[in-house]
Design a protein around this motif. Structure first.
Motif, PDB file in Angstrom:
ATOM      1  N   LEU A 251       0.824  -1.204   0.000  1.00  0.00           N
ATOM      2  CA  LEU A 251       0.000   0.000   0.000  1.00  0.00           C
ATOM      3  C   LEU A 251       0.861   1.257   0.000  1.00  0.00           C
ATOM      4  CD1 LEU A 251      -2.970  -0.532   2.507  1.00  0.00           C
ATOM      5  CD2 LEU A 251      -3.112  -0.069   0.051  1.00  0.00           C
ATOM      6  N   GLU A 252       0.439   2.257  -0.755  1.00  0.00           N
ATOM      7  CA  GLU A 252       1.099   3.554  -0.789  1.00  0.00           C
ATOM      8  C   GLU A 252       0.049   4.653  -0.747  1.00  0.00           C
ATOM      9  OE1 GLU A 252       5.088   2.993  -3.478  1.00  0.00           O
ATOM     10  OE2 GLU A 252       3.167   3.084  -4.545  1.00  0.00           O
ATOM     11  N   ILE A 253       0.408   5.772  -0.144  1.00  0.00           N
ATOM     12  CA  ILE A 253      -0.448   6.945  -0.221  1.00  0.00           C
ATOM     13  C   ILE A 253      -0.087   7.720  -1.484  1.00  0.00           C
ATOM     14  CG2 ILE A 253      -0.626   7.065   2.290  1.00  0.00           C
ATOM     15  CD1 ILE A 253       1.237   9.514   2.211  1.00  0.00           C
ATOM     16  N   VAL A 254      -0.998   8.550  -1.946  1.00  0.00           N
ATOM     17  CA  VAL A 254      -0.782   9.353  -3.156  1.00  0.00           C
ATOM     18  C   VAL A 254      -0.612  10.808  -2.750  1.00  0.00           C
ATOM     19  CG1 VAL A 254      -1.789  10.105  -5.333  1.00  0.00           C
ATOM     20  CG2 VAL A 254      -2.124   7.758  -4.565  1.00  0.00           C
ATOM     21  N   LEU A 255       0.448  11.435  -3.257  1.00  0.00           N
ATOM     22  CA  LEU A 255       0.694  12.849  -2.996  1.00  0.00           C
ATOM     23  C   LEU A 255       1.209  13.530  -4.265  1.00  0.00           C
ATOM     24  CD1 LEU A 255       2.447  12.913   0.514  1.00  0.00           C
ATOM     25  CD2 LEU A 255       0.096  13.545  -0.026  1.00  0.00           C
ATOM     26  N   PRO A 256       0.898  14.825  -4.426  1.00  0.00           N
ATOM     27  CA  PRO A 256       1.382  15.556  -5.597  1.00  0.00           C
ATOM     28  C   PRO A 256       2.850  15.957  -5.448  1.00  0.00           C
ATOM     29  CG  PRO A 256       0.109  17.019  -4.213  1.00  0.00           C
ATOM     30  CD  PRO A 256       0.006  15.651  -3.596  1.00  0.00           C
ATOM     31  N   MET A 257       3.545  16.006  -6.546  1.00  0.00           N
ATOM     32  CA  MET A 257       4.964  16.369  -6.534  1.00  0.00           C
ATOM     33  C   MET A 257       5.215  17.734  -5.903  1.00  0.00           C
ATOM     34  SD  MET A 257       6.820  13.917  -7.833  1.00  0.00           S
ATOM     35  CE  MET A 257       8.319  14.820  -8.240  1.00  0.00           C
ATOM     36  N   SER A 258       4.242  18.632  -5.959  1.00  0.00           N
ATOM     37  CA  SER A 258       4.432  20.003  -5.470  1.00  0.00           C
ATOM     38  C   SER A 258       4.656  20.078  -3.963  1.00  0.00           C
ATOM     39  CB  SER A 258       3.228  20.868  -5.851  1.00  0.00           C
ATOM     40  OG  SER A 258       2.037  20.313  -5.350  1.00  0.00           O
ATOM     41  N   VAL A 259       4.325  19.019  -3.205  1.00  0.00           N
ATOM     42  CA  VAL A 259       4.531  19.065  -1.753  1.00  0.00           C
ATOM     43  C   VAL A 259       5.783  18.292  -1.335  1.00  0.00           C
ATOM     44  CG1 VAL A 259       2.065  19.331  -1.340  1.00  0.00           C
ATOM     45  CG2 VAL A 259       3.093  17.046  -1.218  1.00  0.00           C
ATOM     46  N   ARG A 260       6.508  17.779  -2.309  1.00  0.00           N
ATOM     47  CA  ARG A 260       7.714  17.010  -1.976  1.00  0.00           C
ATOM     48  C   ARG A 260       8.707  17.912  -1.243  1.00  0.00           C
ATOM     49  NH1 ARG A 260       9.946  12.498  -6.157  1.00  0.00           N
ATOM     50  NH2 ARG A 260      10.972  11.179  -4.593  1.00  0.00           N
ATOM     51  N   GLY A 261       9.154  17.470  -0.068  1.00  0.00           N
ATOM     52  CA  GLY A 261      10.092  18.247   0.736  1.00  0.00           C
ATOM     53  C   GLY A 261       9.440  19.283   1.620  1.00  0.00           C
ATOM     54  N   LYS A 262       8.132  19.406   1.581  1.00  0.00           N
ATOM     55  CA  LYS A 262       7.430  20.440   2.354  1.00  0.00           C
ATOM     56  C   LYS A 262       6.716  19.889   3.586  1.00  0.00           C
ATOM     57  CE  LYS A 262       6.558  23.465  -1.629  1.00  0.00           C
ATOM     58  NZ  LYS A 262       5.508  24.185  -2.404  1.00  0.00           N
ATOM     59  N   ILE A 263       6.682  18.576   3.743  1.00  0.00           N
ATOM     60  CA  ILE A 263       5.949  17.973   4.852  1.00  0.00           C
ATOM     61  C   ILE A 263       6.931  17.514   5.922  1.00  0.00           C
ATOM     62  CG2 ILE A 263       4.394  16.103   5.544  1.00  0.00           C
ATOM     63  CD1 ILE A 263       3.361  16.091   2.651  1.00  0.00           C
ATOM     64  N   ASP A 264       6.633  17.857   7.170  1.00  0.00           N
ATOM     65  CA  ASP A 264       7.443  17.388   8.293  1.00  0.00           C
ATOM     66  C   ASP A 264       6.906  16.026   8.725  1.00  0.00           C
ATOM     67  OD1 ASP A 264       8.896  16.926  10.555  1.00  0.00           O
ATOM     68  OD2 ASP A 264       8.145  18.651  11.683  1.00  0.00           O
ATOM     69  N   TRP A 265       7.580  14.976   8.280  1.00  0.00           N
ATOM     70  CA  TRP A 265       7.121  13.623   8.581  1.00  0.00           C
ATOM     71  C   TRP A 265       7.515  13.168   9.980  1.00  0.00           C
ATOM     72  CZ3 TRP A 265       3.583  12.010   5.411  1.00  0.00           C
ATOM     73  CH2 TRP A 265       3.612  12.393   4.058  1.00  0.00           C
ATOM     74  N   GLY A 266       8.421  13.891  10.640  1.00  0.00           N
ATOM     75  CA  GLY A 266       8.894  13.429  11.933  1.00  0.00           C
ATOM     76  C   GLY A 266       9.555  12.073  11.780  1.00  0.00           C
ATOM     77  N   SER A 267       9.155  11.121  12.621  1.00  0.00           N
ATOM     78  CA  SER A 267       9.740   9.781  12.542  1.00  0.00           C
ATOM     79  C   SER A 267       8.887   8.811  11.727  1.00  0.00           C
ATOM     80  CB  SER A 267       9.959   9.221  13.952  1.00  0.00           C
ATOM     81  OG  SER A 267       8.753   9.227  14.683  1.00  0.00           O
TER      82      SER A 267
END
Length: 294
Positions: A251-267
């Motif tokens: 399973l994978e989530i879907v995200l747009p390329m425009s948010v790559r590097g902008k989300i603080d995923w933490g751990s």
């Protein structure tokens, strides 16, 4: 000390100003959270999300929900009488918030249950419209899942204040401790009726009310059910699912390329399928499979 209460038979933890400023749960509140998850299979964290983020999402997603609801092809969870549809979150830059998709407080709790670096493999939503029908109590898995150990946690975030009036989710505390795939009816959707009646005598289900800005962490094995929204305003609930490192899944989530590097995923270890901006996230996909691979 822990800042907890028990409301509607569910432990609620009220995050302190110190925790909010440091983005770190105190050991007392962390202990209270994991105790609740072990015993009840569910815990509520209050004040965990910036409500301005929820307001922005709600303004967009209610409108999109109304468009989806009008389409016959939109997936209805447990049939049309429940008024509950599957809806994908907004996949555009400016609408994907770290405290919603990878909430640090939820992650800290889940890591104590499944180990470090949990994998984020599911990001979706469901929306309750005015209805008279209800979902049967059920679990979200349809395979012989691992026994005796937690293997997945849902983080549910309602975009508005939620109560039984607008369709707060019904939960059956403690059912995660002994349930198995054998509890699922072979002829009807959901948990076998005789088991529901037995459990109701021991510890009946509840519909916990939640203020906007709170979140629920729910064990994947817990019996639960969508209940009717009795208001005219659709109630949107975001859901993410975290799995332990050992859990084998594609399973994978879907995200747009425009948010790559902008989300603080933490751990969190996000498993992502990156798509171009403009991706049609309202196409109504409902093909997720939570099965543990060989």
């Amino acid at each position: 000390m822990a800042t907890t209460t028990v409301q509607d038979d569910i432990t609620t933890i009220h995050l302190t100003p110190y925790e909010l400023s440091t983005k770190t749960l105190t050991s007392h509140n962390l202990q209270a959270a994991i105790t609740a998850l072990h015993n009840d299979g569910i815990v509520i964290l209050n004040n965990a999300i910036d409500t301005t983020h929820l307001d922005k999402l709600n303004a967009r997603m209610v409108s999109e929900a109304q468009t989806l609801y009008a389409k016959s092809t939109t997936h209805r969870n447990f049939g049309p009488l429940t008024g509950n549809i599957q809806q994908e979150p907004v996949l555009e830059d400016g609408y994907i918030f770290s405290d919603v998709i990878a909430n640090t407080f939820a992650t800290q709790v889940v890591e104590c249950m499944v180990g470090p670096g949990p994998a984020l493999r599911f990001h979706s939503a469901n929306t309750a419209f005015k209805a008279t029908g209800r979902q049967p109590p059920h679990i979200d898995v349809h395979f012989d899942f691992p026994r005796g150990v937690p293997f997945g946690y849902c983080v549910n975030i309602n975009l508005v204040d939620t109560s039984p009036l607008n369709g707060a989710t019904e939960v059956w505390p403690g059912t995660h401790l002994s349930t198995s795939i054998d509890d699922v009816s072979e002829t009807e959707p959901g948990i076998r009726e005789e088991l529901l009646e037995e459990r109701r005598k021991i510890r009946p289900p509840v519909q916990p009310s939640l203020p906007k800005g709170s979140l629920i962490i729910r064990d994947f094995r817990l019996w639960h059910a969508g209940r009717p929204n009795q208001t005219d305003e659709p109630r949107v609930m975001i859901v993410t699912v975290l799995f332990p490192k050992w859990y084998r899944s594609n399973l994978e989530i879907v995200l747009p390329m425009s948010v790559r590097g902008k989300i603080d995923w933490g751990s969190v270890d996000p498993k992502i399928k990156w798509v171009p901006d403009g991706y049609d996230y309202l196409q109504g996909a409902h093909d997720h499979d939570f099965v543990l691979l060989p």
